[in-house]
Design a protein around this motif. Structure first.
Motif, PDB file in Angstrom:
ATOM      1  N   THR A 221       0.520  -1.040   0.212  1.00  0.00           N
ATOM      2  CA  THR A 221       0.538   0.372   0.281  1.00  0.00           C
ATOM      3  C   THR A 221       0.948   1.475   0.089  1.00  0.00           C
ATOM      4  OG1 THR A 221      -1.893  -1.855   1.778  1.00  0.00           O
ATOM      5  CG2 THR A 221      -2.001   1.191   1.297  1.00  0.00           C
ATOM      6  N   GLN A 222       1.939   1.317   0.488  1.00  0.00           N
ATOM      7  CA  GLN A 222       2.387   2.487   0.586  1.00  0.00           C
ATOM      8  C   GLN A 222       3.495   2.394  -0.379  1.00  0.00           C
ATOM      9  OE1 GLN A 222       5.247   1.469   4.068  1.00  0.00           O
ATOM     10  NE2 GLN A 222       4.265   2.370   5.813  1.00  0.00           N
ATOM     11  N   LEU A 223       4.277   1.257  -1.155  1.00  0.00           N
ATOM     12  CA  LEU A 223       4.176   1.811  -2.048  1.00  0.00           C
ATOM     13  C   LEU A 223       3.693   3.026  -3.100  1.00  0.00           C
ATOM     14  CD1 LEU A 223       7.647   1.425  -3.577  1.00  0.00           C
ATOM     15  CD2 LEU A 223       6.522  -1.379  -4.088  1.00  0.00           C
ATOM     16  N   LEU A 224       1.986   1.647  -3.360  1.00  0.00           N
ATOM     17  CA  LEU A 224       1.216   2.344  -4.238  1.00  0.00           C
ATOM     18  C   LEU A 224       1.115   3.474  -4.210  1.00  0.00           C
ATOM     19  CD1 LEU A 224      -0.900  -1.095  -4.237  1.00  0.00           C
ATOM     20  CD2 LEU A 224      -0.059   0.410  -6.762  1.00  0.00           C
ATOM     21  N   GLU A 225       1.010   4.066  -3.314  1.00  0.00           N
ATOM     22  CA  GLU A 225       0.713   5.313  -2.591  1.00  0.00           C
ATOM     23  C   GLU A 225       1.682   6.111  -2.478  1.00  0.00           C
ATOM     24  OE1 GLU A 225      -0.344   5.987   1.776  1.00  0.00           O
ATOM     25  OE2 GLU A 225      -1.543   5.131   1.463  1.00  0.00           O
ATOM     26  N   ALA A 235       1.855   8.413 -16.968  1.00  0.00           N
ATOM     27  CA  ALA A 235       2.388   7.890 -18.024  1.00  0.00           C
ATOM     28  C   ALA A 235       2.542   7.332 -19.050  1.00  0.00           C
ATOM     29  CB  ALA A 235       3.496   9.495 -18.067  1.00  0.00           C
ATOM     30  N   HIS A 236       3.025   5.730 -18.310  1.00  0.00           N
ATOM     31  CA  HIS A 236       2.907   4.621 -19.173  1.00  0.00           C
ATOM     32  C   HIS A 236       2.363   3.500 -18.891  1.00  0.00           C
ATOM     33  CE1 HIS A 236       7.756   6.464 -20.023  1.00  0.00           C
ATOM     34  NE2 HIS A 236       7.246   7.240 -18.097  1.00  0.00           N
ATOM     35  N   ASP A 237       1.897   2.604 -19.386  1.00  0.00           N
ATOM     36  CA  ASP A 237       0.721   1.792 -19.274  1.00  0.00           C
ATOM     37  C   ASP A 237       1.845   0.520 -18.499  1.00  0.00           C
ATOM     38  OD1 ASP A 237      -0.889   3.006 -20.856  1.00  0.00           O
ATOM     39  OD2 ASP A 237      -0.150   1.608 -22.969  1.00  0.00           O
ATOM     40  N   SER A 238       3.054   0.326 -18.824  1.00  0.00           N
ATOM     41  CA  SER A 238       3.299  -0.695 -18.618  1.00  0.00           C
ATOM     42  C   SER A 238       4.283  -0.409 -17.653  1.00  0.00           C
ATOM     43  CB  SER A 238       3.887  -2.337 -19.365  1.00  0.00           C
ATOM     44  OG  SER A 238       3.242  -1.831 -20.188  1.00  0.00           O
ATOM     45  N   VAL A 239       4.351  -1.092 -16.311  1.00  0.00           N
ATOM     46  CA  VAL A 239       4.855  -0.596 -14.961  1.00  0.00           C
ATOM     47  C   VAL A 239       4.959  -1.358 -14.461  1.00  0.00           C
ATOM     48  CG1 VAL A 239       3.391   0.580 -14.052  1.00  0.00           C
ATOM     49  CG2 VAL A 239       5.054   1.167 -13.319  1.00  0.00           C
ATOM     50  N   ILE A 240       6.554  -2.215 -13.091  1.00  0.00           N
ATOM     51  CA  ILE A 240       6.267  -3.037 -12.005  1.00  0.00           C
ATOM     52  C   ILE A 240       7.160  -2.399 -11.279  1.00  0.00           C
ATOM     53  CG2 ILE A 240       7.750  -5.194 -11.292  1.00  0.00           C
ATOM     54  CD1 ILE A 240       8.439  -5.452 -14.415  1.00  0.00           C
ATOM     55  N   LEU A 241       6.269  -2.332  -9.763  1.00  0.00           N
ATOM     56  CA  LEU A 241       6.703  -1.435  -9.112  1.00  0.00           C
ATOM     57  C   LEU A 241       7.159  -2.633  -7.748  1.00  0.00           C
ATOM     58  CD1 LEU A 241       3.823   0.364  -8.083  1.00  0.00           C
ATOM     59  CD2 LEU A 241       5.540   1.217  -9.211  1.00  0.00           C
ATOM     60  N   VAL A 242       8.685  -2.132  -7.425  1.00  0.00           N
ATOM     61  CA  VAL A 242       9.664  -2.494  -6.461  1.00  0.00           C
ATOM     62  C   VAL A 242      10.385  -2.645  -4.874  1.00  0.00           C
ATOM     63  CG1 VAL A 242      12.091  -4.377  -7.054  1.00  0.00           C
ATOM     64  CG2 VAL A 242      11.364  -3.907  -8.636  1.00  0.00           C
ATOM     65  N   ASP A 243      10.195  -3.304  -4.229  1.00  0.00           N
ATOM     66  CA  ASP A 243      10.191  -2.473  -2.594  1.00  0.00           C
ATOM     67  C   ASP A 243      11.946  -2.625  -2.722  1.00  0.00           C
ATOM     68  OD1 ASP A 243      11.394  -5.540  -2.164  1.00  0.00           O
ATOM     69  OD2 ASP A 243       9.790  -5.745  -0.912  1.00  0.00           O
ATOM     70  N   GLN A 244      12.629  -2.558  -1.651  1.00  0.00           N
ATOM     71  CA  GLN A 244      13.424  -1.268  -1.205  1.00  0.00           C
ATOM     72  C   GLN A 244      14.247  -2.886  -0.945  1.00  0.00           C
ATOM     73  OE1 GLN A 244      10.492  -0.910   1.004  1.00  0.00           O
ATOM     74  NE2 GLN A 244      11.404   0.646   2.181  1.00  0.00           N
ATOM     75  N   THR A 245      13.925  -3.916  -0.915  1.00  0.00           N
ATOM     76  CA  THR A 245      14.158  -5.718  -0.645  1.00  0.00           C
ATOM     77  C   THR A 245      15.018  -5.831  -2.193  1.00  0.00           C
ATOM     78  OG1 THR A 245      12.514  -6.570  -0.706  1.00  0.00           O
ATOM     79  CG2 THR A 245      13.526  -5.577   1.919  1.00  0.00           C
ATOM     80  N   GLY A 246      14.218  -5.249  -3.594  1.00  0.00           N
ATOM     81  CA  GLY A 246      14.157  -5.699  -4.481  1.00  0.00           C
ATOM     82  C   GLY A 246      12.822  -6.626  -5.019  1.00  0.00           C
ATOM     83  N   ARG A 247      12.040  -6.801  -4.602  1.00  0.00           N
ATOM     84  CA  ARG A 247      10.471  -7.989  -4.337  1.00  0.00           C
ATOM     85  C   ARG A 247      10.068  -7.103  -5.682  1.00  0.00           C
ATOM     86  NH1 ARG A 247       8.560 -11.990  -1.466  1.00  0.00           N
ATOM     87  NH2 ARG A 247       9.905 -12.579  -0.134  1.00  0.00           N
ATOM     88  N   LEU A 249       5.680  -6.159  -6.475  1.00  0.00           N
ATOM     89  CA  LEU A 249       5.308  -5.985  -5.605  1.00  0.00           C
ATOM     90  C   LEU A 249       3.777  -5.628  -6.517  1.00  0.00           C
ATOM     91  CD1 LEU A 249       6.016  -4.570  -1.757  1.00  0.00           C
ATOM     92  CD2 LEU A 249       5.690  -6.984  -2.265  1.00  0.00           C
ATOM     93  N   PHE A 250       4.028  -5.214  -7.554  1.00  0.00           N
ATOM     94  CA  PHE A 250       2.919  -3.991  -8.364  1.00  0.00           C
ATOM     95  C   PHE A 250       3.076  -4.612  -9.372  1.00  0.00           C
ATOM     96  CE2 PHE A 250       0.584  -1.066  -9.618  1.00  0.00           C
ATOM     97  CZ  PHE A 250      -0.830  -1.147 -10.214  1.00  0.00           C
ATOM     98  N   ARG A 251       1.970  -4.901 -10.177  1.00  0.00           N
ATOM     99  CA  ARG A 251       2.467  -5.217 -11.760  1.00  0.00           C
ATOM    100  C   ARG A 251       1.573  -4.557 -13.219  1.00  0.00           C
ATOM    101  NH1 ARG A 251       2.954 -11.019 -11.732  1.00  0.00           N
ATOM    102  NH2 ARG A 251       0.913 -11.736 -12.325  1.00  0.00           N
ATOM    103  N   ARG A 252       1.322  -3.444 -13.630  1.00  0.00           N
ATOM    104  CA  ARG A 252       0.247  -3.157 -14.499  1.00  0.00           C
ATOM    105  C   ARG A 252       0.648  -3.057 -15.721  1.00  0.00           C
ATOM    106  NH1 ARG A 252      -0.950   3.066 -13.763  1.00  0.00           N
ATOM    107  NH2 ARG A 252       0.756   3.442 -15.175  1.00  0.00           N
ATOM    108  N   GLY A 253      -0.338  -3.524 -16.775  1.00  0.00           N
ATOM    109  CA  GLY A 253       0.526  -3.421 -18.338  1.00  0.00           C
ATOM    110  C   GLY A 253       1.002  -4.880 -18.820  1.00  0.00           C
ATOM    111  N   LEU A 254       0.301  -5.908 -18.406  1.00  0.00           N
ATOM    112  CA  LEU A 254       1.599  -7.029 -18.761  1.00  0.00           C
ATOM    113  C   LEU A 254       0.456  -8.096 -19.138  1.00  0.00           C
ATOM    114  CD1 LEU A 254       4.420  -7.260 -15.769  1.00  0.00           C
ATOM    115  CD2 LEU A 254       4.323  -5.824 -17.816  1.00  0.00           C
TER     116      LEU A 254
END
Length: 655
Positions: A221-225, A235-247, A249-254
């Motif tokens: 939730t914090q990463l998404l916020e 601005a971008h359709d395809s994105v991956i969100l990665v937390d501080q540890t490298g995991r 946690l979220f992906r969009r547009g794949l």
């Protein structure tokens, strides 16, 4: 498999001596030895584990041990509450509780000080390596090897030097990937041996998994916020969100085929090393060669670094467009139309993603959300992802069945079980849902006296019909739904804590409509098209002011209320242009005429949703009583605490 669950040290020791003295495994299975123990002995011998070893190995490099514990910081944090709760009960019980990582290395240990000291003699301490490859059959390494909870007692250990101990271990699963990430183990001298020690460590492991899941959800939730507040979130359709540890946690547009080819993009996968200290220019160097990026943005929330957004090139297109509904196929042998989940707001996308992962993970799911948000659509989404088109979907409304009958409804009954029972008995909902989904709506309303039976059915994967002693195995995926805060209900004594942990391994929060932004207008057009097709009328045209009012309304009845409002337009309109005059009074908040305070006016032309009617009545009374909440409660015939609770629920301010 051996059916003998009793333990005889003399028989087991004799079988162990025969086994270690022979050079071949042979086909004979000693009746005194459980199958899982004998299989582990064979693995230990094949690995060349020294039978006469006095102890396990230990990591002596303090820096190496520190890094290992740091790498498992999330696991240790998730285990801390359970360990703290159990510690007072271990100090006088000659028992220690151990947390090991996915390699079998002990990273935490608590309990009886004397036993902790004794454990150092065999390196049953922080830094001790209890992988089966090192020390043979034991309660940590054997659990990692088999993936199953087990106990290893005295002579069942492969290495002679640790046979003066008993242990019981259970695996800990990552809530995102379902990979084993550690083991919780209960150890001590042989006198503490009880077979039900396995139940204790299993419950502890599940408690740790719950804490991990909550921890992951907060991080996500914090990463998404942080992403939503960034400059490039749209601005971008395809994105991956990665937390501080490298995991991830979220992906969009794949697209699905992209994910199938690139397993590294799976949610929960460790895509990158720890990001601390890496520059934006260095991060792409650690990505797989198959991933082409358009850029990377660091994400901060309230001044704290939360992770990075990795923007992909246009090759990975959106699986569902921003205005495209998520379609759920009709069920087999059920007369129904195709269902749809409409919405592209971040919270809604997050909830849909969780539901898809829950279906793949094969775990019990709790769906939480206000009345009218569409919780059952998420249950249907989970069901639609199951393999096999004929998997049953069995809904049960716990609030709509009397407390006297709900047991028979869920578990069935035999002939003559109670007065009025059908001749020949009847199967319950659990049996009807075998190999499919059992959906318990309003699970918070289940009678407290029935909850232990539900818990037993889920744990044992079997039920007993009312009035019957025959055990009937069932393979059921449970999806529970509620609009109540079950943690509050636990504190009130209305809901069992152990049942809550069992049904909420994955919790999906379905957001209220007021928190979904532009989804409101997407739903307006979706329902307008639906009712236009259903009634044969031309689609409604909405003025800009109407769309503004619809988008700004709080929608206490959520999607159900919005659907009712749209349906009303197609029932009462003689033309196809919707203006302000056509909106229900609760949306307009038009209280200029005193005679409009009557209940008849509130009901006339209303959407018909009970929540919105109640909210409208409260608003009108607050205005008529000039904000005096004591008088408002008196006029409405409710207590002031109830009034405050309803005002909070419907987001009504005093002014």
């Amino acid at each position: 498999m051996s059916k003998n669950s009793s333990y005889s040290d003399s028989y087991t020791r004799e079988a162990w001596e025969r086994f270690v003295s022979s050079s071949e495994d042979g086909d004979e299975r000693p009746p005194a030895v459980r199958d899982e123990i004998l299989d582990s002995w064979k693995r230990s011998r094949q690995l060349g584990v020294a039978v006469e070893g006095p102890a396990s190995h230990k990591i002596l490099d303090e820096n190496q041990l520190y890094l290992r514990r740091e790498r498992n910081a999330a696991l240790r944090q998730a285990a801390s509450a359970a360990f703290k709760r159990l510690e007072p009960h271990l100090t006088e019980a000659r028992t220690i509780l151990i947390l090991a990582d996915d390699q079998g290395v002990i990273i935490d240990a608590i309990g009886d000080e004397e036993v902790l000291d004794e454990g150092q003699g065999i390196h049953l301490e922080i830094g001790g390596d209890w992988n089966e490859n090192i020390i043979g059959t034991n309660g940590i390494g054997t659990v990692l090897k088999t993936g199953k909870p087990t106990y290893v007692h005295a002579s069942e250990h492969f290495v002679a030097g640790v046979q003066s101990w008993t242990c019981a271990g259970a695996p800990i699963y990552d809530p995102l990937t379902q990979a084993i990430i550690g083991v919780v183990d209960l150890s001590g001298p042989p006198q503490i041996f009880r077979q039900h020690n396995v139940a204790l460590v299993l419950a502890t492991a599940r408690e740790i998994e719950i804490a991990l899941a909550e921890q992951r959800q907060v991080e996500r939730t914090q990463l998404l916020e942080a992403f939503i507040m960034s400059n490039h979130s749209r601005a971008h359709d395809s994105v991956i969100l990665v937390d501080q540890t490298g995991r991830v946690l979220f992906r969009r547009g794949l697209e699905t085929d992209v994910l199938r080819r690139t397993k590294e993009l799976s949610v929960g996968h460790k895509l990158l090393p720890k990001l601390e200290g890496l520059s934006d220019q260095e991060i792409p160097n650690f990505l797989p060669l198959s991933i082409e990026t358009q850029g990377i943005e660091r994400l901060n929330l309230e001044g704290v670094f939360r992770g990075v957004a990795v923007f992909l090139k246009d090759g990975a297109k959106l699986q569902k467009g921003p205005n495209e509904a998520y379609k759920i196929k009709p069920r087999i042998n059920v007369s129904e139309v195709q269902s749809q989940i409409v919405g592209s707001s971040p919270k809604m996308v997050d909830a849909i993603s969780l539901a898809e992962r829950a279906a793949m993970a094969n775990v019990s799911v709790l769906i939480h959300g206000e009345t009218g948000v569409g919780k059952e659509l998420f249950a249907r989404l989970i069901h639609s992802q199951l393999p096999g088109a004929a998997a049953p979907y069995v809904p049960v409304n716990c609030a709509a069945i009397s407390s006297d009958l709900i047991g028979a409804e869920l578990f069935g009954y035999v002939d003559g079980a109670f007065t009025g029972a059908a001749r020949g008995g009847r199967a319950g909902k659990f049996e009807l849902a075998n190999k499919g989904v059992l959906c318990l709506d309003e699970v918070g309303d289940m009678p407290i006296e029935l909850q232990p039976y539900l818990l037993r059915a889920l744990e044992q994967r079997a039920i007993y019909r009312v009035g019957d002693s025959q055990r009937r195995p069932v393979d059921v995926r449970l999806v529970a739904m509620t609009n109540r805060n079950l943690r509050t209900e636990i504190e009130k004594g209305n809901f069992r804590r152990d049942l809550f942990y069992r049904i909420s391994l994955m919790t999906i929060e379905v957001p209220p409509l007021r928190e979904r932004g532009n989804d409101i207008l997407e739903l307006v057009h979706h329902f307008s098209e639906h009712f236009s097709e259903q009634t044969g009328q031309p689609p409604m045209v909405f003025t800009d002011k109407v769309l503004e009012l619809l988008a700004g309304y709080q929608w206490p009845g959520n999607v159900r209320e919005l659907r009712n409002v749209m349906h009303r337009f197609y029932l009462i309109k003689t033309d196809n242009v919707v203006t302000e005059r056509d909106l229900p009074p609760e949306i307009l908040d038009d209280f200029e005429n005193d005679d409009e305070d009557a209940l008849e006016h509130i009901l006339r032309g209303h959407s018909g949703d009970l929540e919105s009617i109640e909210a409208s009545a409260i608003r009108r009374t607050i205005i008529s009583e000039n904000g005096n909440l004591t008088k408002v409660a008196h006029v409405l015939g409710i207590s002031r605490p109830t009034l405050y609770r309803k005002m909070k629920r419907y987001h009504i301010r005093k002014n």
